[in-house]
Design a protein around this motif. Structure first.
Motif, PDB file in Angstrom:
ATOM      1  N   UNK A 259       0.845  -1.181   0.000  1.00  0.00           N
ATOM      2  CA  UNK A 259       0.000   0.000   0.000  1.00  0.00           C
ATOM      3  C   UNK A 259       0.890   1.243   0.000  1.00  0.00           C
ATOM      4  N   UNK A 261       0.252   4.233   0.525  1.00  0.00           N
ATOM      5  CA  UNK A 261      -0.007   5.164   1.625  1.00  0.00           C
ATOM      6  C   UNK A 261       0.943   4.937   2.787  1.00  0.00           C
ATOM      7  N   UNK A 262       1.348   3.676   2.984  1.00  0.00           N
ATOM      8  CA  UNK A 262       2.120   3.361   4.185  1.00  0.00           C
ATOM      9  C   UNK A 262       3.496   2.823   3.856  1.00  0.00           C
ATOM     10  N   UNK A 265       6.301   3.830   6.059  1.00  0.00           N
ATOM     11  CA  UNK A 265       6.339   3.198   7.379  1.00  0.00           C
ATOM     12  C   UNK A 265       6.866   1.762   7.275  1.00  0.00           C
ATOM     13  N   UNK A 266       6.478   1.127   6.168  1.00  0.00           N
ATOM     14  CA  UNK A 266       6.915  -0.241   5.901  1.00  0.00           C
ATOM     15  C   UNK A 266       8.446  -0.290   5.833  1.00  0.00           C
ATOM     16  N   UNK A 311       2.603  16.168  -8.999  1.00  0.00           N
ATOM     17  CA  UNK A 311       1.783  16.044  -7.791  1.00  0.00           C
ATOM     18  C   UNK A 311       1.175  14.641  -7.706  1.00  0.00           C
ATOM     19  N   UNK A 314       3.867  12.229  -6.712  1.00  0.00           N
ATOM     20  CA  UNK A 314       4.212  12.403  -5.295  1.00  0.00           C
ATOM     21  C   UNK A 314       3.118  11.894  -4.368  1.00  0.00           C
ATOM     22  N   UNK A 315       1.869  12.140  -4.748  1.00  0.00           N
ATOM     23  CA  UNK A 315       0.773  11.834  -3.831  1.00  0.00           C
ATOM     24  C   UNK A 315       0.199  10.440  -4.049  1.00  0.00           C
ATOM     25  N   UNK A 316      -0.203  10.158  -5.273  1.00  0.00           N
ATOM     26  CA  UNK A 316      -0.858   8.876  -5.542  1.00  0.00           C
ATOM     27  C   UNK A 316       0.162   7.740  -5.482  1.00  0.00           C
ATOM     28  N   UNK A 318       3.164   8.103  -4.071  1.00  0.00           N
ATOM     29  CA  UNK A 318       4.081   8.366  -2.962  1.00  0.00           C
ATOM     30  C   UNK A 318       5.538   8.402  -3.456  1.00  0.00           C
ATOM     31  N   UNK A 378      -8.723   9.107  -6.098  1.00  0.00           N
ATOM     32  CA  UNK A 378      -7.938  10.194  -5.509  1.00  0.00           C
ATOM     33  C   UNK A 378      -7.235  11.000  -6.594  1.00  0.00           C
TER      34      UNK A 378
END
Lengths: 522, 318, 307
Positions: A259, A261-262, A265-266, A311, A314-316, A318, A378
């Motif tokens: 994912x 989004x994370x 963190x992974x 953008x 960077x966003x979708x 990451x 998104x």
């Protein structure tokens, strides 16, 4: 009309010879020649793979394979005529070598002798013909039907298989590496599509669709230095959080999708490596060029300048990907157009094109679902924000994932799509951009482009060919009907216990879906 | 008692009618969904020719009513057909998953039903005390979180790195019964958290509703302890709505847990149903829908029989 | 954080809530007319706190555009910004202000949930009471129809219906309300069945009271308690239904904010101990608990218990 134009091009004599020798050169490297081992691989262990896909409605029929679970299964259980190497070159697999006629309309593949199926039978030329035949003909229900349609005749001659094509095609051996075309045992000239037999590195022990598959090593596998695991387990884990937890808590060794989004963190989790491979996978927003307002290229251009590609990356994504330039050719490919101006978010230019189209403002709906690509909705929301600055009122309509490909894609005038990419420029363009192709999503028809496509397929002069592909990319980017804002990396993750070669294939996820035979436990 | 038996038989008969109408409804709804099996099966790779070939081979080009009658005729002969997608008999596809679904539902129910009855009675007994408020607030908080979120939190606490429980609840490698309980502990607890509040609050409300009745006053005046009043006098008369809610929640545990199945990678019927609907694999959709409907009808019938038995006035209703 | 500190915090928060509830009750008693005043005095602190929260939610929902520091859909910065003095709760996965999304979410979520639940109760309770009172063929038909609808799992049924009819807000409300009303029908009918056989109903029937009067005057008041209790929960189940639907890829049209989908969008963060998804989930939980505290108070009053 679904006839793919892949095989319709005329190929000159010199072109074939050159293509053949280049391909032959790759073949001469030998099975291990292209591989640079980082450490001495060791045999043993059971590789457990967590996958984001797999459905209870999957089937063993090769013509139905469409998700990563079944495609990985295909490469774990089976071999193909040819194999795409991590560096993108082609090498023979079940075929030992191949040779083309002068006009590239007749191809002779010599079948490797002594290759054994898990059942103990030996691969024959008849098996190869039956395996390909399964996808051909009036009654074929295979998803691969369009790509083998150009074959008019196949016959066996000892260990040779002779393919006769409708017209010459220099890329034919590439097509034989398609995941729909595994070599399966045949009886009386027909394969049993539901067989669990295969001649690949692992024997299928158990398969529950949409849940899991288990394999044990095929001891008679013909390749040296491959298939290091004693066994393989594929587990379908659809939920992103569940997949990550399975890896972090050591219930699987590798997950094929992280994912985004994370992912940051992974990356911090101890003992976990994130694997990001940028290849030819790209996300697109096709417009129906037959319908107003998209029939006006000024409107298409206005929309192309109203999207903030960076953008989105960077966003979708990451950051796991790169910006696209509205054509499907990736920077890693042979004829990537390096001179084409990179489009950026430019509301003034967007407004300029709107004025050229005689419009002050524009109201359009874009139909999206996350089935089109992860984060599509998104992405649409972000796009509508930037488009507003250019005076375009873009309304995002959320469509159900269910039925997206039959009900929205190529049905609604503005929607979302993704492509895994194709190994050659010609294959990609012919599949989704040439006039009359079944998957020409934007219904785009450009005479110059269609001419160039056929011409380039026949051209042997590298420089001239490059020039033509450059022009085609320019045409697709500045006249075509698909906005391609980003190339998405394949992002997976694996535990420290696993090791792989320095180079990882980028043609598909999971090291070209051959992780089972290419990776090992360190 | 013959009255009850008559009711049971009548309701079973009606149950079959319900199943029939459900199958018809599901069939129609699936037909109304955009796209048919051939298109969904091929997805992005569909071409008009291959779609037509699939329809021809599977008989999908026949009119709708003929396909339904063919299916119905098969079912009446005990043949649920084969999956359109992978040609496996529907019975085989469902077999193991039905077992899994029932196992998890019973597991969760075995924890949730006694727990919620006990908490409900205690909350009614100590109504408006701190205990009552606390039990209520915690139960309500746990059901205001979406199921998948409860599951994520439990996984984070109990299954993360070096965790005590596995986050994937599969039965590969033939585990024994204890092992099965261990592996499905997290999904069972998730479901318990999801259904307990509803049953607990209904128990509490139904009991409190009766506490002002004259006969309860009478019992209290006779000097019975509050606990005895509730268990012996209030509870039996409050059973009807409680049983009703328990039946609803049990039905939910069997039919409605697809999200929990997805998060815990548990191969149950819910996932099969959702996948089959997405693929428009009609024989599988129909078979699973019938199982769900049958589970509901039977639980409902049981609840009504028990509720009737608990109220003599209903048994002798004119 | 040790367990002791957690406990201390919990005690402090509960105390603060009760104090807020007490303050609210005191102010409310002063500010309201006489009749309401008397009722308010009977409200326990928990119910007062519940009412305070509900009032705040309604206020926030109505005045969302005035309160929210940023617009609902505007991208104000990079994604997942930490909490600071400009973006009090940071930003979400697209870089929109989290606090503003939460505030606008109150409007969409609470509004939709309330309308849906009210509609479900209107349909379900009326038909349920009617079926139990009239009995006979009407009861048979209604019960069978409800049986059929309930025999199809709610989530899968709504998935089917929403895929067929699209996911506009009116369809969403209607679909969830109809599916929910079957549950209400069953409850209302079963509670009313127990009342219908009471002697005072027999007496009312003998007096020749009309059907409508019988239902509204005699049966409804006695069936109200379980129905009210159910209302409190059904209200919360609507959030969950929307959230579960968005888990399966359906839900409100973007870029509208609703708490259920916001939990879904940020849920994976919880696996790494990030509490962002707890915010919308907590907003739902707080409202659920509050509504049910008020419901409990009313339940207690309705039961006629004096202690």
């Amino acid at each position: 009309m679904t006839k793919t134009p892949l095989f319709t091009g005329g190929v000159s004599r010199r072109g074939v010879l050159k293509g053949a020798s280049a391909l032959g050169g790759a073949a001469l490297l030998g099975p291990m020649g292209a591989r640079m081992a980082r450490a001495q691989p060791t045999q043993g262990g059971v590789l457990r793979i967590g996958q984001a896909h797999g459905s209870t409605t999957d089937s063993l029929d090769p013509g139905s394979w469409e998700n990563d679970f079944m495609i990985l299964q295909a490469h774990t259980r089976n071999n193909f005529l040819t194999e795409i190497m991590p560096d993108g070159t082609l090498r023979p697999e079940i075929a030992e070598s191949w040779e083309a006629s002068a006009d590239a309309a007749e191809w002779v593949f010599t079948i490797r002798s002594g290759v054994q199926y898990h059942s103990g039978r030996t691969v024959t030329a008849e098996d190869v013909i039956a395996s390909i035949n399964h996808h051909r003909g009036e009654d074929s229900t295979s998803a691969a039907k369009p790509i083998v349609e150009g074959i008019t005749e196949m016959r066996a001659d000892g260990m040779n298989v002779i393919f006769t094509l409708e017209s010459g095609n220099a890329d034919f051996p590439f097509i034989m590496s398609d995941y729909h075309l595994p070599i399966l045992p045949s009886t009386d000239g027909a394969i049993d599509p539901m067989t669990t037999d295969g001649c690949g590195p692992y024997r299928l022990d158990d398969l529950e669709f949409g849940v899991s598959a288990t394999y044990s090593r095929h001891d008679g596998y013909w390749k040296d230095n491959a298939a290091y695991f004693d066994g393989v387990e594929q587990i379908a884990i659809h939920d992103a959080a569940a997949r990550q937890n399975a890896l972090i808590s050591g219930q699987v060794d590798y997950i094929d999708t992280v994912d985004l989004n994370t992912v940051h963190l992974m990356q911090r989790a101890p003992g976990i490596n994130v694997l990001s491979i940028t290849g030819s996978q790209h996300y697109g927003l096709p417009m129906d060029t037959r319908e107003a307002p998209f029939s006006d290229n000024n409107v298409r251009q206005a929309l192309k300048y109203a999207i903030d590609r960076q953008q989105l990356v960077d966003t979708i994504l990451n950051g796991y990907g790169s910006v696209g330039n509205d054509h499907p050719i990736s920077p890693g490919q042979r004829f990537f157009n390096t001179e084409l101006e990179q489009k950026t978010f430019d509301p003034d230019r967007s407004r300029y094109y709107l004025q050229q189209a005689g419009l002050d403002s524009l109201d359009v709906d874009i139909h999206l679902a996350d089935a089109a690509f992860a984060g599509a909705i998104d992405a649409g929301v972000l796009y509508s924000e930037t488009a507003a600055q250019a005076g375009i009122n873009l309304n995002v309509v959320r469509e159900p994932n269910d039925g997206y490909w039959s009900n929205v894609w190529m049905q609604k005038p503005f929607c979302g799509t993704y492509w895994g990419g194709r190994p050659t420029e010609d294959w990609m363009f012919a599949t989704a951009y040439s006039e009359g192709a079944a998957w020409n999503e934007s219904y785009w028809s450009n005479e110059r482009f269609n001419e160039l496509l056929i011409e380039a397929r026949a051209e042997l002069n590298e420089d001239l060919r490059r020039e033509m592909y450059f022009e085609m990319q320019d045409l697709v980017a500045n006249d075509g009907g698909t906005i391609i804002p980003m190339f998405a990396a394949y992002v997976g993750a694996y535990s420290d216990a696993l090791a792989h070669n320095d180079q990882i294939a980028s043609n598909w996820r999971n090291d070209g879906h051959r992780i089972s035979e290419r990776w090992w436990f360190a | 008692m013959s009255h009850i038996w008559k009711m049971v038989f009548k309701r079973l008969g009606l149950g079959f009618l319900t199943l029939f109408i459900v199958s018809l409804l599901i069939f129609l709804a699936t037909e109304l969904l955009p796209g048919d099996f051939a298109q969904e099966f091929l997805g992005q790779s569909a071409t008009p020719e291959t779609v037509a070939a699939i329809r021809r081979q599977l008989g999908l080009d026949l009119p709708m009513h003929i396909r339904y009658i063919q299916w119905l005729a098969g079912v009446l002969h005990g043949d649920f057909g084969t999956s359109l997608a992978n040609h496996r008999p529907v019975i085989d596809l469902i077999g193991g998953r039905l077992g899994n679904t029932l196992f998890l539902a019973l597991y969760a129910a075995a924890i949730a039903v006694p727990l919620s009855l006990m908490l409900g009675i205690l909350a009614a007994l100590f109504r408006n005390s701190f205990f009552d408020r606390f039990v209520n607030a915690s139960a309500l908080t746990s059901i205001s979180f979406p199921e998948f979120f409860v599951a994520y939190i439990l996984i984070f606490w109990l299954a993360g790195m070096g965790g005590m429980f596995p986050s994937m609840a599969n039965f590969r490698g033939d585990p024994n019964f204890l092992d099965m309980l261990y592996r499905t502990f997290l999904p069972a607890i998730t479901l318990t958290l999801v259904v307990t509040a509803h049953m607990m609050r209904m128990t509490r409300a139904a009991i409190i509703n009766l506490l002002a009745s004259p006969y309860i006053e009478m019992a209290r005046l006779k000097g019975m302890t509050p606990m005895r009043v509730i268990v012996r006098h209030a509870l039996p008369n409050a059973l009807a709505p409680i049983i009703n809610v328990i039946a609803l929640n049990l039905a939910y545990l069997i039919t409605g847990v697809v999200v929990v199945e997805v998060v815990f990678v548990y191969p149950g019927l819910g996932q099969l149903m959702v996948d089959s609907v997405a693929a428009r694999d009609m024989p599988v959709v129909q078979a699973v829908a019938l199982i769900f409907a049958a589970a509901y009808v039977l639980l409902n019938l049981t609840a009504d029989v028990l509720a009737t038995l608990s109220n003599p006035r209903l048994v002798h209703r004119r | 954080m040790g367990p002791l500190i957690v406990l201390l915090w919990a005690v402090a928060v509960i105390a603060a809530c009760l104090v807020a509830g007490w303050l609210f009750r005191t102010v409310a008693i002063v500010a309201t007319p006489h009749t309401i005043k008397r009722e308010l005095r009977t409200a326990p602190l928990t119910a007062s706190f519940g009412m305070l929260v509900i009032v705040i939610y309604i206020f926030v929902a109505i005045f969302a555009p005035l309160i929210a520091p940023f617009p609902e859909r505007e991208i104000v910065g990079p994604e997942y910004m930490p909490w600071d003095h400009i973006h009090l709760l940071g930003t979400d996965n697209l870089g929109r202000d989290m606090l503003s999304r939460l505030i606008f979410g109150a409007r969409n979520t609470v509004g939709i949930a309330f309308v849906t639940t009210a509609l479900a109760f209107l349909i379900g309770a009326i038909l349920g009471l009617l079926a139990a009172t009239v009995g006979g063929w009407l009861d048979q038909i209604l019960s069978r129809v409800v049986d059929v609808l309930m025999a199809i799992p709610a989530l899968i049924f709504s998935l089917l219906l929403l895929t067929i009819f699209g996911t506009s807000i009116p369809t969403l409300i209607l679909v969830i309300a109809v599916i929910d009303s079957t549950r209400v029908f069953r409850l209302a009918r079963s509670v009313a069945l127990n009342i219908v056989v009471m002697d005072y109903i027999e007496a009312a029937k003998l007096r020749g009271e009309g059907l409508w009067r019988l239902i509204t005057r005699e049966i409804l008041p006695n069936a109200l308690a379980p129905l009210v209790a159910e209302f409190g929960l059904r209200f919360c189940f609507v959030f969950l239904a929307i959230s579960a639907l968005s888990f399966l890829g359906l839900g409100l049209q973007p870029p509208m904010a609703d708490w259920g989908s916001m939990v879904k969008e940020n849920a994976t963060l919880i696996s790494f101990g990030d509490i962002t998804p707890l915010l919308p989930a907590g907003a739902i939980a707080l409202l659920t608990v509050s509504v049910n505290f008020v419901v409990d108070w009313q339940l207690h009053r309705a039961s006629g218990l004096k202690e």
